[in-house]
Write a protein that holds these residues in place. Structure first.
Motif, short mmCIF file in Angstrom:
data_model
loop_
_atom_site.label_atom_id
_atom_site.label_comp_id
_atom_site.label_asym_id
_atom_site.label_seq_id
_atom_site.Cartn_x
_atom_site.Cartn_y
_atom_site.Cartn_z
N THR A 22 0.44 -1.17 -0.21
CA THR A 22 0.30 0.01 0.43
C THR A 22 0.89 0.92 -0.10
O THR A 22 0.44 2.11 -0.82
CB THR A 22 -0.99 0.43 1.28
OG1 THR A 22 -1.43 -0.79 1.61
CG2 THR A 22 -1.55 1.23 1.59
N LEU A 23 1.98 1.31 0.25
CA LEU A 23 3.14 2.17 0.70
C LEU A 23 3.44 2.12 -0.12
O LEU A 23 4.19 3.33 -0.54
CB LEU A 23 4.06 2.19 1.79
CG LEU A 23 3.23 2.07 3.61
CD1 LEU A 23 4.50 1.57 4.59
CD2 LEU A 23 2.29 3.17 4.07
N ALA A 26 1.72 4.48 -2.63
CA ALA A 26 1.71 5.56 -2.18
C ALA A 26 2.16 7.26 -2.47
O ALA A 26 1.91 8.13 -2.68
CB ALA A 26 1.54 5.63 -0.78
N ASP A 42 -4.99 11.20 -0.97
CA ASP A 42 -4.47 10.07 0.22
C ASP A 42 -5.24 9.65 1.89
O ASP A 42 -4.10 10.73 2.70
CB ASP A 42 -3.57 9.23 -0.02
CG ASP A 42 -2.91 8.67 -1.47
OD1 ASP A 42 -3.62 7.58 -2.26
OD2 ASP A 42 -2.97 9.79 -2.57
N TYR A 44 -4.88 7.15 5.10
CA TYR A 44 -5.22 5.79 5.37
C TYR A 44 -5.04 5.39 6.55
O TYR A 44 -5.08 6.54 7.70
CB TYR A 44 -2.99 5.91 5.64
CG TYR A 44 -2.66 5.58 3.84
CD1 TYR A 44 -2.30 4.79 3.87
CD2 TYR A 44 -2.70 7.28 3.39
CE1 TYR A 44 -1.42 4.13 2.23
CE2 TYR A 44 -1.26 6.68 2.07
CZ TYR A 44 -1.58 6.42 1.91
OH TYR A 44 -0.64 5.90 0.17
N LEU A 146 -2.82 10.82 7.83
CA LEU A 146 -2.40 9.35 8.54
C LEU A 146 -3.73 9.39 9.42
O LEU A 146 -3.91 9.86 10.29
CB LEU A 146 -1.71 9.02 9.34
CG LEU A 146 -0.40 8.93 7.95
CD1 LEU A 146 0.65 9.15 8.73
CD2 LEU A 146 -0.18 8.54 6.99
N HIS A 174 -7.32 4.28 1.76
CA HIS A 174 -6.48 2.89 2.74
C HIS A 174 -6.70 2.04 3.38
O HIS A 174 -6.81 2.79 4.45
CB HIS A 174 -5.05 3.35 2.35
CG HIS A 174 -4.23 4.01 0.84
ND1 HIS A 174 -4.84 2.90 -0.28
CD2 HIS A 174 -3.99 5.19 0.65
CE1 HIS A 174 -4.01 3.88 -0.99
NE2 HIS A 174 -4.01 5.12 -0.67
N LEU A 176 -5.32 -0.36 7.50
CA LEU A 176 -4.45 -0.79 6.85
C LEU A 176 -4.60 -0.98 8.39
O LEU A 176 -5.24 -1.31 9.16
CB LEU A 176 -2.86 0.22 7.67
CG LEU A 176 -2.87 1.06 6.40
CD1 LEU A 176 -1.86 2.25 6.76
CD2 LEU A 176 -2.23 0.39 4.76
#
Length: 176
Positions: A22-23, A26, A42, A44, A146, A174, A176
């Motif tokens: 995923t990263l 990114a 994005d 996360y 984030l 996303h 995580l």
């Protein structure tokens, strides 16, 4: 807060692989088919409610951005978070560090830490990683947020998501 290595190794292998891939995607520059850079946001979502759980993921994103020669502005909540993150980035791994500068130091670096009241803002407009409750500056090509499971942060993040979406950004989410 724990070290990056501790946080990374506390994940099971499947979670580590998912986070890694995923990263990897990114930090790649977003381009439209015409070759013109597209603006993107994005988000996360982390499993933890602890705001400090964002720091290990932040470090992985910064490593990927560095490898891709992309400049990053980290928008912290305040001067205290800038000071804390400044120390964290120098010591997050026992055998490595992430070179960076604080906005008020007026030092040229590809990774700059700042906050909403910073007098100096970076010249580059590649990526802004927003750790702040304010919206990220709109002039960045890429905005990354984030998100922890803390109630207030979830409410703020929903507002940010709507605002970025209404501004025409391509949205990526996303978990995580």
């Amino acid at each position: 807060l724990g070290s990056f290595r501790h946080c990374w190794h506390s994940l099971d292998l499947r979670s580590q692989k998912r986070l890694y891939w995923t990263l990897c995607t990114a930090v790649g520059a977003a381009h439209s088919q015409s070759g013109i850079k597209a603006v993107r946001a994005d988000f996360y979502q982390l499993n933890s409610a602890d705001p400090a759980s964002r720091y290990p993921v932040l470090c992985r994103l910064l490593e990927k951005a560095e490898a891709a020669s992309q400049a990053v502005y980290i928008l912290c909540q305040d001067e205290a978070e800038v000071a804390h993150l400044d120390q964290y980035l120098w010591a997050f791994k026992p055998d490595a560090f992430i070179a960076h500068a604080c906005a008020d130091q007026r030092i040229d670096s590809s990774i700059i830490l700042g906050h909403p009241d910073s007098v100096v803002v970076p010249k580059h407009k590649d990526i802004c990683i927003n750790l702040c409750s304010d919206l990220a500056p709109k002039e960045y090509e890429r905005i990354i947020e984030l998100v922890t499971q803390e109630h207030t942060m979830l409410i703020t993040t929903r507002e940010h998501f709507r605002a970025y979406q209404e501004s025409g950004r391509t949205m990526q989410y996303h978990k995580l």
